[in-house]
Design a protein around this motif. Structure first.
Motif, mmCIF file in Angstrom:
data_model
loop_
_atom_site.group_PDB
_atom_site.id
_atom_site.type_symbol
_atom_site.label_atom_id
_atom_site.label_comp_id
_atom_site.label_asym_id
_atom_site.label_seq_id
_atom_site.Cartn_x
_atom_site.Cartn_y
_atom_site.Cartn_z
ATOM 1 N N VAL A 568 -14.264 -1.822 14.476
ATOM 2 C CA VAL A 568 -14.003 -0.457 14.955
ATOM 3 C C VAL A 568 -14.332 0.558 13.855
ATOM 4 C CG1 VAL A 568 -12.199 -1.281 16.514
ATOM 5 C CG2 VAL A 568 -11.563 -0.412 14.259
ATOM 6 N N ASP A 569 -14.534 1.806 14.288
ATOM 7 C CA ASP A 569 -14.905 2.857 13.327
ATOM 8 C C ASP A 569 -13.706 3.297 12.478
ATOM 9 O OD1 ASP A 569 -17.613 3.052 14.284
ATOM 10 O OD2 ASP A 569 -16.795 4.073 16.048
ATOM 11 N N LYS A 570 -12.514 3.264 13.109
ATOM 12 C CA LYS A 570 -11.345 3.747 12.375
ATOM 13 C C LYS A 570 -10.081 3.089 12.920
ATOM 14 C CE LYS A 570 -9.448 8.133 10.593
ATOM 15 N NZ LYS A 570 -9.583 9.602 10.648
ATOM 16 N N ILE A 571 -9.142 2.813 12.010
ATOM 17 C CA ILE A 571 -7.856 2.231 12.399
ATOM 18 C C ILE A 571 -6.734 3.175 11.951
ATOM 19 C CG2 ILE A 571 -6.259 0.304 12.073
ATOM 20 C CD1 ILE A 571 -8.714 -1.452 11.507
ATOM 21 N N PHE A 572 -5.805 3.450 12.884
ATOM 22 C CA PHE A 572 -4.606 4.224 12.554
ATOM 23 C C PHE A 572 -3.439 3.242 12.433
ATOM 24 C CE2 PHE A 572 -7.210 7.372 14.839
ATOM 25 C CZ PHE A 572 -7.218 8.411 13.909
ATOM 26 N N PHE A 573 -2.767 3.256 11.279
ATOM 27 C CA PHE A 573 -1.639 2.342 11.056
ATOM 28 C C PHE A 573 -0.339 3.092 11.311
ATOM 29 C CE2 PHE A 573 1.447 -0.122 8.635
ATOM 30 C CZ PHE A 573 1.113 -1.418 9.031
ATOM 31 N N LEU A 574 0.469 2.554 12.248
ATOM 32 C CA LEU A 574 1.705 3.225 12.690
ATOM 33 C C LEU A 574 2.954 2.529 12.169
ATOM 34 C CD1 LEU A 574 0.814 3.841 16.431
ATOM 35 C CD2 LEU A 574 1.458 5.640 14.846
ATOM 36 N N GLU A 575 3.916 3.349 11.769
ATOM 37 C CA GLU A 575 5.243 2.848 11.423
ATOM 38 C C GLU A 575 6.278 3.843 11.929
ATOM 39 O OE1 GLU A 575 5.537 0.388 7.487
ATOM 40 O OE2 GLU A 575 4.333 2.167 7.036
ATOM 41 N N ASP A 576 7.173 3.358 12.803
ATOM 42 C CA ASP A 576 8.262 4.202 13.337
ATOM 43 C C ASP A 576 7.753 5.507 13.936
ATOM 44 O OD1 ASP A 576 10.147 2.306 12.518
ATOM 45 O OD2 ASP A 576 10.222 3.189 10.503
ATOM 46 N N GLY A 577 6.678 5.409 14.729
ATOM 47 C CA GLY A 577 6.167 6.581 15.438
ATOM 48 C C GLY A 577 5.380 7.557 14.589
ATOM 49 N N LYS A 578 5.008 7.162 13.379
ATOM 50 C CA LYS A 578 4.235 8.042 12.496
ATOM 51 C C LYS A 578 3.018 7.289 11.964
ATOM 52 C CE LYS A 578 8.354 10.592 11.025
ATOM 53 N NZ LYS A 578 9.233 10.959 9.892
ATOM 54 N N ILE A 579 1.910 8.016 11.775
ATOM 55 C CA ILE A 579 0.722 7.415 11.176
ATOM 56 C C ILE A 579 0.887 7.469 9.654
ATOM 57 C CG2 ILE A 579 -1.773 7.651 10.831
ATOM 58 C CD1 ILE A 579 -1.927 8.790 13.680
ATOM 59 N N THR A 580 1.004 6.292 9.066
ATOM 60 C CA THR A 580 1.227 6.228 7.610
ATOM 61 C C THR A 580 -0.058 5.944 6.841
ATOM 62 O OG1 THR A 580 1.813 3.888 7.773
ATOM 63 C CG2 THR A 580 3.616 5.484 7.887
ATOM 64 N N ASP A 581 -1.107 5.530 7.581
ATOM 65 C CA ASP A 581 -2.378 5.228 6.906
ATOM 66 C C ASP A 581 -3.486 5.183 7.948
ATOM 67 O OD1 ASP A 581 -4.142 4.708 4.881
ATOM 68 O OD2 ASP A 581 -3.189 2.832 4.239
ATOM 69 N N SER A 582 -4.724 5.372 7.499
ATOM 70 C CA SER A 582 -5.869 5.253 8.396
ATOM 71 C C SER A 582 -7.107 4.931 7.580
ATOM 72 C CB SER A 582 -6.074 6.560 9.184
ATOM 73 O OG SER A 582 -6.381 7.639 8.312
ATOM 74 N N GLY A 583 -8.108 4.352 8.241
ATOM 75 C CA GLY A 583 -9.348 3.984 7.559
ATOM 76 C C GLY A 583 -10.039 2.849 8.281
ATOM 77 N N THR A 584 -11.107 2.310 7.677
ATOM 78 C CA THR A 584 -11.790 1.166 8.262
ATOM 79 C C THR A 584 -10.949 -0.087 8.045
ATOM 80 O OG1 THR A 584 -12.977 0.659 6.225
ATOM 81 C CG2 THR A 584 -14.028 2.221 7.762
ATOM 82 N N PHE A 585 -11.357 -1.167 8.678
ATOM 83 C CA PHE A 585 -10.628 -2.429 8.528
ATOM 84 C C PHE A 585 -10.587 -2.836 7.061
ATOM 85 C CE2 PHE A 585 -10.039 -6.950 8.398
ATOM 86 C CZ PHE A 585 -9.139 -7.214 9.427
ATOM 87 N N LYS A 586 -11.744 -2.754 6.390
ATOM 88 C CA LYS A 586 -11.818 -3.176 4.979
ATOM 89 C C LYS A 586 -10.934 -2.303 4.095
ATOM 90 C CE LYS A 586 -15.155 -4.399 1.370
ATOM 91 N NZ LYS A 586 -14.275 -3.945 0.307
ATOM 92 N N GLU A 587 -10.956 -0.985 4.369
ATOM 93 C CA GLU A 587 -10.152 -0.066 3.548
ATOM 94 C C GLU A 587 -8.655 -0.371 3.676
ATOM 95 O OE1 GLU A 587 -13.140 3.839 3.704
ATOM 96 O OE2 GLU A 587 -11.474 3.636 5.140
ATOM 97 N N LEU A 588 -8.191 -0.634 4.908
ATOM 98 C CA LEU A 588 -6.772 -0.943 5.093
ATOM 99 C C LEU A 588 -6.426 -2.326 4.538
ATOM 100 C CD1 LEU A 588 -5.948 0.425 8.686
ATOM 101 C CD2 LEU A 588 -5.435 1.452 6.488
ATOM 102 N N PHE A 589 -7.332 -3.269 4.694
ATOM 103 C CA PHE A 589 -7.077 -4.622 4.179
ATOM 104 C C PHE A 589 -6.953 -4.614 2.652
ATOM 105 C CE2 PHE A 589 -8.357 -8.869 2.766
ATOM 106 C CZ PHE A 589 -7.507 -9.661 3.522
ATOM 107 N N ASP A 590 -7.789 -3.791 2.029
ATOM 108 C CA ASP A 590 -7.787 -3.737 0.556
ATOM 109 C C ASP A 590 -6.658 -2.886 0.005
ATOM 110 O OD1 ASP A 590 -10.007 -5.347 0.509
ATOM 111 O OD2 ASP A 590 -11.448 -3.688 0.331
#
Length: 605
Positions: A568-590
């Motif tokens: 995917v082009d972009k991933i939004f990472f959610l915690e407790d109803g808030k976006i705490t991080d976003s980026g590509t798969f590699k960026e979030l994995f790293d």
């Protein structure tokens, strides 16, 4: 509150909220209704005259006027044949027009069901809707017809009562006294039955909801070994419903029996009084025979009146249940704007969005109260001040633990729910301002368990686009990786898939749902946990189908398995109803420790 309105206020309320009434459906058939009432009146008149003629014929026999009695008996026979012909005409009118009225009500109620908001369905059981849409309209029309017949019988009984009183007022008054006593018993029975019927209907709704859920989730029940558990729950529901109905029936039977006993006692009194009057030559035998043979007419006035009140009460209950579905203040409906975008690009933006689900809290004695007494309250917020933007024709995913708000975002994005605060924008336009056609034609939702109709594969595809060409259908099949599967079927694309697509595997149902979305050429396609219940092979096919959509539409994915969203082009990472991080798969994995551990835990599993 509506129950406390005056009739004038209630009429104004219905008009203001476009709530139909029973007359809405009856008024187009005024001539048929008038004909039914007129024929019923003629039939009842013939019946009353037959009774009076019988009395005269008996009198002629006792006095030796045999020829006159034969003529009168012949006229009586002709009247009875005439009544049967009238009865045939009544049945003809009833079956012809009741079918039309009920069908129209069923259709309007079914269409109304499409308008209900997701919150309405979440706050009410399936049984609340099914019986009201399918059964209650037929009950209403059947009962209304009974009202006409019973009113006719009451009028006939009153006329015969007056006639009996003219023959001998002493015997007649003894029977009238019986009728008065029976009236008080009947009044109490009706009051009790009305209260019990409302409670019984609520218990029946619970049973219908449970039965519908059992039938729809039969596979899950078997796979989880829940048969015994649901058998116990079903037994509790049915025992509760049947024991209450038993109690209700016994109460009703006791009162009816009491009324019958009183009737028998007064019938004996009338018989005794008649014999005494005959002995004293104050009453002729023919008159006594007519009075005694028609004694039930006097007593039946009360019985008929009781039945009439029963039926009117039922019509009110069923009518309230049916027409309440049109009241958006009781069953909220979806609302849309008037903006119709001609060229939707597929940009999605959330601006400071907050949302909390509703809970409908019932009173402890809710079975004895109306639903309006229930209180709707908001839970804690699932989303709070959430903001993000998705560019057109990109593929994005939302990930996070269960309860982080992923599916809620998709529901708000597709306007299944409406935000409490903030805005959801499509191409810069508030989603609440867009027309229903604009939204539904440009947003497709493929969820974890897509509904497949009990039709052929081809007919299921045409549900998405009725005028789809053969080339468009074939392209959708190719891109959703269904071709090999369809070619292997004996009937190919004309294979019937069964209710809910039961003859298909989970992956095949997902791909068929994707093919429908492809046929619609939706600018925004949303996948909600689409691969979470699939095996690795089926998951890979669905993943390829989604990859084929990249660049042609805005793709939004809620992912349970992180391995399916690597591209995917972009991933939004959610915690407790808030976006705490976003980026590509590699960026979030790293860079995101939580994401990194979630992926590793999935791989180990």
């Amino acid at each position: 509150k509506k129950n406390k309105m005056s009739r004038k206020e209630l009429k104004a309320y219905r008009k203001e909220n476009n709530i139909p009434t029973l007359w809405t459906y009856l008024k187009d058939y005024k001539f048929a209704i008038f004909s039914y009432i007129l024929i019923t009146a003629i039939s009842i008149g013939a019946g009353v005259y037959t009774t009076i003629l019988a009395a005269d014929a008996l009198a002629d026999v006792t006095e030796g006027f045999y020829r006159n009695s034969i003529i009168k008996f012949a006229i009586m026979t002709g009247l009875m044949i005439f009544s049967r012909i009238l009865n045939y005409l009544l049945n003809l009118i009833y079956f012809k027009y009741s079918t039309k009225i009920v069908s129209r009500m069923n259709n309007d109620l079914s269409y109304q069901a499409f308008k209900f908001s997701a919150t309405t369905y979440a706050n009410n059981s399936t049984g609340t809707f099914v019986l009201r849409i399918v059964d209650d309209p037929n009950r209403i029309i059947t009962q209304i017809t009974s009202v006409v017949d019973i009113i006719g019988n009451i009028i006939a009984s009153v006329i015969i009562t007056i006639y009996i009183l003219t023959l001998n007022y002493m015997v007649g008054l003894s029977l009238v006294a019986c009728a008065i006593i029976c009236y008080f018993i009947e009044s109490y029975r009706i009051k009790l039955r009305k209260k019990n019927r409302r409670i019984s209907n609520k218990k029946r709704d619970k049973i219908n909801s449970l039965t519908t859920e059992i039938v729809k989730s039969e596979r899950d029940i078997k796979s989880l070994g829940l048969e015994n558990k649901l058998k116990t729950i079903s037994k509790e529901y049915y025992d509760d419903y049947n024991s209450f109905n038993y109690k209700m029936s016994m109460q009703n039977t006791s009162l009816v029996t009491t009324r019958a006993v009183i009737t028998f006692i007064f019938s004996f009194i009338a018989l005794l009084l008649g014999i005494i009057l005959l002995e004293k030559s104050l009453l002729v035998l023919a008159s006594f025979m007519v009075i005694y043979s028609n004694r039930s007419s006097i007593i039946n006035v009360i019985s008929f009146a009781g039945n009439l009140f029963d039926i009117i009460s039922d019509v009110k209950v069923y009518g309230k249940r049916v027409f309440e579905l049109f009241d958006k203040n009781v069953f909220p409906v979806e609302t849309f704007g008037a903006v119709d975008l001609q060229d939707v690009k597929g940009e999605i933006e959330f601006k400071n969005v907050s949302y909390a689900y509703e809970d409908k809290l019932k009173n402890k004695d809710d079975l004895n109260k109306e639903d309006e007494d229930s209180e709707v309250v908001k839970r804690d917020k699932v989303l709070e001040n959430l903001s993000f933007k998705i560019e057109p024709n990109t593929t994005v995913a939302f990930v996070g633990k269960s309860g982080s708000g992923k599916s809620t975002i998709l529901s708000l994005m597709s306007k299944m729910y409406s935000v409490d605060e903030g805005e959801v924008l499509i191409d810069g336009i508030n989603i609440n301002d867009l027309s229903k056609e604009c939204l539904r034609n440009n947003i497709s939702l493929v969820n974890q368990f897509p509904y497949i109709f009990d039709m052929t594969i081809y007919e299921n595809l045409l549900m998405a686009k009725g005028d789809a060409t053969e080339q468009e259908v074939n392209e959708a099949i190719e891109k959703s990786y269904l071709k090999e599967f369809i070619d292997g079927l004996a009937d190919g694309i004309n294979t019937v898939v069964g209710e809910s697509g039961i003859k298909l595997s989970g992956g095949q149902r997902q791909r068929l749902a994707i093919a429908r979305a492809l046929l619609r050429k939706s600018r925004i396609i949303i996948f909600d946990e689409s691969t979470s219940s699939l095996d690795n092979v089926a998951q890979e096919y669905v993943k390829k189908s989604i990859d084929n959509l990249k660049g042609s539409s805005t793709i939004v994915i809620v992912a349970h398995r992180l391995s399916t969203i690597k591209n995917v082009d972009k991933i939004f990472f959610l915690e407790d109803g808030k976006i705490t991080d976003s980026g590509t798969f590699k960026e979030l994995f790293d860079n995101n420790e939580h994401f990194h551990h979630m992926f590793l835990a999935e791989e180990i599993e």
